[in-house]
Design an enzyme around this catalytic site. Structure first.
Site, PDB file in Angstrom:
ATOM      1  N   ASP A   1       0.841  -1.202   0.000  1.00 19.70           N
ATOM      2  CA  ASP A   1       0.000   0.000   0.000  1.00 19.70           C
ATOM      3  C   ASP A   1       0.877   1.253   0.000  1.00 19.70           C
ATOM      4  OD1 ASP A   1      -2.040  -1.713   0.115  1.00 19.70           O
ATOM      5  OD2 ASP A   1      -2.842  -1.066   2.076  1.00 19.70           O
TER       6      ASP A   1
ATOM      7  N   CYS B   1     -65.745   8.122   5.201  1.00 22.85           N
ATOM      8  CA  CYS B   1     -64.545   7.467   5.739  1.00 22.85           C
ATOM      9  C   CYS B   1     -63.311   8.061   5.057  1.00 22.85           C
ATOM     10  CB  CYS B   1     -64.622   5.958   5.465  1.00 22.85           C
ATOM     11  SG  CYS B   1     -63.122   5.099   5.990  1.00 22.85           S
TER      12      CYS B   1
ATOM     13  N   CYS C   1     -63.234   5.393  10.426  1.00 20.48           N
ATOM     14  CA  CYS C   1     -64.408   6.289  10.527  1.00 20.48           C
ATOM     15  C   CYS C   1     -65.466   5.753  11.499  1.00 20.48           C
ATOM     16  CB  CYS C   1     -65.020   6.510   9.155  1.00 20.48           C
ATOM     17  SG  CYS C   1     -65.843   5.038   8.519  1.00 20.48           S
TER      18      CYS C   1
ATOM     19  N   GLU D   1     -23.972 -18.693 -16.477  1.00 18.15           N
ATOM     20  CA  GLU D   1     -23.429 -17.627 -15.607  1.00 18.15           C
ATOM     21  C   GLU D   1     -24.457 -17.289 -14.536  1.00 18.15           C
ATOM     22  OE1 GLU D   1     -22.985 -14.170 -18.108  1.00 18.15           O
ATOM     23  OE2 GLU D   1     -22.307 -15.450 -19.739  1.00 18.15           O
TER      24      GLU D   1
ATOM     25  N   ASP E   1     -27.640  -9.257  -9.739  1.00 17.29           N
ATOM     26  CA  ASP E   1     -28.756  -8.358  -9.438  1.00 17.29           C
ATOM     27  C   ASP E   1     -28.218  -6.944  -9.223  1.00 17.29           C
ATOM     28  OD1 ASP E   1     -31.283  -7.607  -9.004  1.00 17.29           O
ATOM     29  OD2 ASP E   1     -31.507  -8.533  -7.027  1.00 17.29           O
TER      30      ASP E   1
ATOM     31  N   ARG F   1     -28.627   1.009 -19.376  1.00 14.95           N
ATOM     32  CA  ARG F   1     -29.464   0.303 -20.331  1.00 14.95           C
ATOM     33  C   ARG F   1     -30.636   1.171 -20.798  1.00 14.95           C
ATOM     34  NH1 ARG F   1     -33.971  -2.713 -20.748  1.00 14.95           N
ATOM     35  NH2 ARG F   1     -33.873  -4.399 -22.260  1.00 14.95           N
TER      36      ARG F   1
ATOM     37  N   ASP G   1       4.004   1.652  -1.209  1.00 13.11           N
ATOM     38  CA  ASP G   1       4.580   1.917  -2.537  1.00 13.11           C
ATOM     39  C   ASP G   1       3.513   2.486  -3.474  1.00 13.11           C
ATOM     40  OD1 ASP G   1       7.150   1.270  -2.006  1.00 13.11           O
ATOM     41  OD2 ASP G   1       6.990  -0.825  -2.675  1.00 13.11           O
ATOM     42  N   TYR G   2       2.312   1.899  -3.388  1.00 16.98           N
ATOM     43  CA  TYR G   2       1.235   2.365  -4.265  1.00 16.98           C
ATOM     44  C   TYR G   2       0.971   3.857  -4.022  1.00 16.98           C
ATOM     45  CZ  TYR G   2      -3.216   2.879  -6.634  1.00 16.98           C
ATOM     46  OH  TYR G   2      -4.207   3.317  -7.471  1.00 16.98           O
TER      47      TYR G   2
ATOM     48  N   GLU H   1     -22.734  -5.995 -15.596  1.00 15.82           N
ATOM     49  CA  GLU H   1     -23.626  -5.581 -14.524  1.00 15.82           C
ATOM     50  C   GLU H   1     -22.801  -4.859 -13.459  1.00 15.82           C
ATOM     51  OE1 GLU H   1     -26.716  -6.426 -15.208  1.00 15.82           O
ATOM     52  OE2 GLU H   1     -27.872  -6.440 -13.345  1.00 15.82           O
TER      53      GLU H   1
ATOM     54  N   SER I   1     -33.200  -7.795 -23.647  1.00 16.26           N
ATOM     55  CA  SER I   1     -33.461  -8.376 -22.329  1.00 16.26           C
ATOM     56  C   SER I   1     -33.492  -9.900 -22.481  1.00 16.26           C
ATOM     57  CB  SER I   1     -34.761  -7.843 -21.766  1.00 16.26           C
ATOM     58  OG  SER I   1     -35.756  -7.942 -22.735  1.00 16.26           O
ATOM     59  N   LEU I   2     -33.848 -10.583 -21.424  1.00 16.67           N
ATOM     60  CA  LEU I   2     -33.837 -12.043 -21.465  1.00 16.67           C
ATOM     61  C   LEU I   2     -35.221 -12.598 -21.189  1.00 16.67           C
ATOM     62  CD1 LEU I   2     -30.642 -12.590 -19.286  1.00 16.67           C
ATOM     63  CD2 LEU I   2     -30.864 -13.209 -21.692  1.00 16.67           C
TER      64      LEU I   2
ATOM     65  N   LYS J   1     -26.719 -19.481 -21.923  1.00 16.17           N
ATOM     66  CA  LYS J   1     -26.561 -18.988 -23.289  1.00 16.17           C
ATOM     67  C   LYS J   1     -26.051 -20.124 -24.173  1.00 16.17           C
ATOM     68  CE  LYS J   1     -25.370 -14.522 -21.305  1.00 16.17           C
ATOM     69  NZ  LYS J   1     -24.350 -13.528 -21.004  1.00 16.17           N
TER      70      LYS J   1
HETATM   71  S1  IVH Z   1     -26.985 -11.346 -20.835  1.00 15.13           S
HETATM   72  C1  IVH Z   1     -28.931 -10.767 -24.763  1.00 15.13           C
HETATM   73  N1  IVH Z   1     -25.905 -12.151 -18.590  1.00 15.13           N
HETATM   74  O1  IVH Z   1     -30.288  -9.290 -16.768  1.00 15.13           O
HETATM   75  C2  IVH Z   1     -28.615 -11.049 -23.362  1.00 15.13           C
HETATM   76  N2  IVH Z   1     -27.565 -10.473 -18.468  1.00 15.13           N
HETATM   77  O2  IVH Z   1     -32.971  -9.228 -18.709  1.00 15.13           O
HETATM   78  C3  IVH Z   1     -28.357  -9.844 -22.575  1.00 15.13           C
HETATM   79  N3  IVH Z   1     -28.027  -9.669 -16.215  1.00 15.13           N
HETATM   80  O3  IVH Z   1     -30.625  -6.163 -18.017  1.00 15.13           O
HETATM   81  C4  IVH Z   1     -28.120 -10.044 -21.175  1.00 15.13           C
HETATM   82  N4  IVH Z   1     -26.552 -10.931 -15.183  1.00 15.13           N
HETATM   83  O4  IVH Z   1     -28.427  -6.501 -16.883  1.00 15.13           O
HETATM   84  C5  IVH Z   1     -26.798 -11.342 -19.158  1.00 15.13           C
HETATM   85  N5  IVH Z   1     -24.826 -12.933 -16.690  1.00 15.13           N
HETATM   86  C6  IVH Z   1     -25.705 -12.125 -17.258  1.00 15.13           C
HETATM   87  C7  IVH Z   1     -26.486 -11.226 -16.500  1.00 15.13           C
HETATM   88  C8  IVH Z   1     -27.423 -10.417 -17.153  1.00 15.13           C
HETATM   89  C9  IVH Z   1     -27.490  -9.996 -15.045  1.00 15.13           C
HETATM   90  C10 IVH Z   1     -29.110  -8.663 -16.395  1.00 15.13           C
HETATM   91  C11 IVH Z   1     -28.826  -7.668 -17.482  1.00 15.13           C
HETATM   92  C12 IVH Z   1     -30.120  -7.437 -18.200  1.00 15.13           C
HETATM   93  C13 IVH Z   1     -31.042  -8.435 -17.585  1.00 15.13           C
HETATM   94  C14 IVH Z   1     -31.634  -9.286 -18.701  1.00 15.13           C
END
Ligand code: IVH
Length: 698
Positions: free
Chosen positions: A57, A454, A433, A137, A141, A160, A59-60, A196, A106-107, A313
């Site tokens: 720390d 009321c 009331c 993966e 959140d 996003r 040196d940093y 994220e 989105s997913l 995926k």
């Molecule tokens: S992939 C086309 N991978 O989940 C796929 N999303 O509804 C695009 N999220 O708003 C997303 N962890 O922010 C992907 N390992 C992960 C994720 C992830 C969280 C969120 C992302 C997105 C929402 C998808």
């Protein structure tokens, strides 16, 4: 040579340049500056991303100060991507909204083993391959971010937003210690990295402890804290928050040689200096996915960050391209959501809440407990029948459940712990009331008979009257309505139209300017569509759809008020109970007076052109079809779209069942899309919808 020697050599060179600043050429200074900032970037990478400090720390700190010193002394140095920018920059007045070069999708969601098997089966059918590989993966959140790099340097970062455009939060993102400001390895000339932003659980706890010490407001959960930090206009504040980025994908632009697999893509991102989670794995088929789910469910609590599910995926990129997209979500990926979290706590007391129609809901006041990252102290008990069925008592230890953002509920008591409990009894009189509470025997509902007398009912009725789908009075929020009713400035809706500046400025958090704005929006709500008016006056069971149907069918308030039972039920959207409620409503003198007073105080109704079914072209693809609309759309609000489809003779309902003819799926379509897919219901995305609507309106 070891690191310690590197550090010493660097320090000596720097001391020489600084001590003898006039003797060094610009090029010499630039060279050593470049070397030093690269070295510090690397120290940051080892410390924040790999969790393996490279130097002490001390040196940093010394090197960091030397870097600052150089920047202050030699103003020709370009420090835009220097490690010193991590502390934050100037304060912005607002964020720019910028269009994404590539949409942020989105997913689709899955919840059960069946959903996972169906996902795998769909992709097997689509690709013709029976043994598919998936890259898995955790689903973090936090909040999604897209970061653009040109020539290896961070260019800008966007949230996003709605997937099409987001807010530019570059200054804040640059403060995140594990976000590379300069890429390493063999990065493409232009690249967009997505991931994220989160706050790890341990960091969240210390953040809240600090806030508590300072007497500041606590954050509800890590996600809120992360999102709130990224939305700070002062990046110096964001810089103090323990934000972290976990990368999960790439926005592919020209110049990036896309690898064969998703897994390799993640390794590429990693090689450029980004942190990815330690839990990335490749598995085979539905069986592999389920095994991964079981494994991660097991270690979920021990992960450093909060997750709300997993993401699967299709591993092979060429197969992803074959599978394509539906309604702005890839067909090749699935978010497997964890079930609602359940925890134990105790019921301390039960209160009775009074709704707009007087319906009474028992609410359990709980010993506060954390569920899914939020502290919960209330849960609904639904009604007395449910209390009886579940056999819940005051003082019971209970299981409560919270799913997403819905109101938590009491699932069941744990009678084995029961001691000194008391039964839950519906009071005879309204707690607000004191009017008689009426129990309707064949319904589970108890109601307060106080009506407009009321205050609890009045508050809810005024909230309904002012709401977006009703009179749409902008700026008249719940807190203001509650004060207006408590102070008896508003007893009935027409009182809103008599409010003065003096009335409003005396309310809490209402300055002169906001009071004037509110008066203006109250005045502009006086011009009101008949359908909105019918909805706003809150006739029992008459919602938005039936109000619209009544307005279109009868064309005027007088006609609606004088319609008899048969005329009412002849309308498609009006059932027998609604017809009965309508007739009872108009028979009640109080209701007649309320409507009369509203019209007298200047409400001007806009009557629609009466529309009979025969005016609709019956050949249109929506005629007589039962539709469900889900997700969000670029070119329509959901309400406008519903209105439009209804004008084609469609019936829009809320949930997908076998009887549904079509699902109109926009962005972020979730469980409804999954259900429609599993029931083989026709699905239309926004593009197809626009084509159909355009053809029809020609
Ligand atoms: S992939 C086309 N991978 O989940 C796929 N999303 O509804 C695009 N999220 O708003 C997303 N962890 O922010 C992907 N390992 C992960 C994720 C992830 C969280 C969120 C992302 C997105 C929402 C998808």
């Amino acid at each position: 040579m070891n690191i310690k020697d590197d550090v010493e050599k660097l320090k000596r060179k720097l001391e020489h340049v600084i001590a003898d600043s006039k003797m060094s050429s610009e090029l010499e200074v630039q060279t050593i500056y470049h070397e030093l900032s690269q070295f510090i970037h690397n120290c940051n990478y080892y410390y924040h991303t790999l969790d393996k400090p490279l130097v002490s720390d001390r040196d940093y700190d010394e090197l960091y100060h030397l870097l600052k010193n150089l920047e202050e002394r030699f103003l020709f140095l370009d420090s835009t991507h220097s490690p010193t920018t991590r502390v934050g920059a100037k304060v912005l007045s607002s964020f720019n909204v910028v269009k994404h070069k590539l949409q942020m999708l989105s997913l689709s969601n899955g919840f059960s083993e069946e959903d996972i098997k169906a996902f795998d089966k769909r992709l097997q059918d689509l690709t013709g391959i029976s043994d598919l590989q998936y890259e898995c993966e955790p689903k973090l959140d936090g909040l999604a971010i897209s970061i653009h790099y040109q020539d290896g340097k961070l260019l800008y970062a966007l949230t996003r937003g709605d997937g099409t455009e987001g807010e530019e939060v570059t200054e804040n993102v640059k403060t995140i210690r594990n976000v590379p400001l300069v890429l390493s390895g063999n990065a493409p000339r232009y690249v967009e990295v997505r991931g994220e932003i989160v706050i790890n659980k341990a960091d969240f706890l210390s953040l809240n402890q600090q806030s508590e010490k300072k007497g500041q407001k606590l954050f509800a959960n890590p996600r809120n804290a992360a999102a709130g930090s990224i939305r700070q206009l002062d990046s110096k504040i964001a810089a103090k928050r323990p934000l972290k980025l976990y990368a999960y994908g790439i926005g592919v632009h020209e110049g990036y040689a896309v690898p064969n697999t998703q897994y390799q893509m993640m390794q590429d991102v990693h090689s450029w200096g980004f942190q990815i989670t330690n839990e990335v794995e490749v598995v085979s088929g539905a069986k592999g996915l389920i095994a991964y789910y079981n494994k991660l469910s097991h270690i979920r609590a021990d992960l450093p960050y909060d997750i709300d599910g997993l993401v699967y995926k299709l591993n092979e990129i060429s197969k992803q391209q074959e599978a394509g997209f539906i309604a702005k979500a890839p067909r090749w990926a699935l978010a497997h959501k964890f079930p609602a979290e359940e925890v134990e706590t105790e019921i301390e007391r039960v209160d009775f809440q009074i709704g707009r129609t007087g319906a009474i809901t028992p609410v359990a006041r709980l010993k506060p407990v954390a569920v899914g990252g939020v502290i919960v102290s209330n849960a609904t008990l639904h009604n007395m029948d449910e209390i009886k069925r579940k056999d819940v008592h005051i003082g019971d230890r209970v299981i409560i459940r919270r799913a997403g953002d819905v109101i938590p509920e009491v699932v069941r008591p744990l009678p084995q712990y029961r001691r000194n409990t008391t039964s839950i009894v519906m009071p005879e009189n309204c707690p607000v009331c004191h009017s008689k509470i009426e129990i309707i025997n064949d319904q589970a509902v108890a109601r307060c008979t106080g009506d407009w007398l009321c205050k609890a009912q009045t508050k809810e009725r005024i909230k309904h009257f002012a709401s977006r789908k009703a009179a749409d009075i902008d700026g008249l929020g719940d807190k203001i309505i509650e004060q207006l009713v408590d102070k008896e400035l508003v007893k009935l809706p027409d009182d809103l139209y008599q409010l003065t500046l003096t009335d409003l400025v005396q309310l809490e958090r209402m300055a002169r300017k906001s009071s004037l704005n509110l008066l203006a929006s109250i005045a502009s709500s006086k011009k009101l569509d008949l359908a909105r008016f019918i909805y706003a006056i809150g006739i029992r069971d008459i919602g938005e759809v039936s109000s619209k149907a009544l307005a279109l069918h009868f064309g005027s308030l007088e006609n609606i008020a004088s319609a008899n039972f048969d005329a009412l039920i002849s309308i498609n959207d009006i059932g027998e109970v609604m017809a009965k409620n309508l007739i009872e409503f108009w028979q009640n003198q109080n209701n007649q007076d309320m409507v009369k007073r509203l019209l007298e105080c200047g409400i001007e109704l806009i009557n629609p052109e009466v529309q009979t079914v025969s005016q609709i072209d019956e050949d249109n693809p929506f005629f007589n079809k039962t539709l469900v609309i889900t997700g969000s759309f670029n070119d329509f609000s959901r309400d406008k779209l519903k209105e439009k489809l209804q004008s084609y003779g469609a019936k829009c309902v809320g949930s997908v069942s076998k009887k549904t003819d079509m699902l109109i799926a926009g962005d972020k379509a979730g469980s409804k899309l999954e259900k429609a897919q599993s029931l083989n219901i026709k699905i239309i995305d926004e593009r197809e919808l626009s084509v159909l609507l355009n053809n029809e309106s020609k």
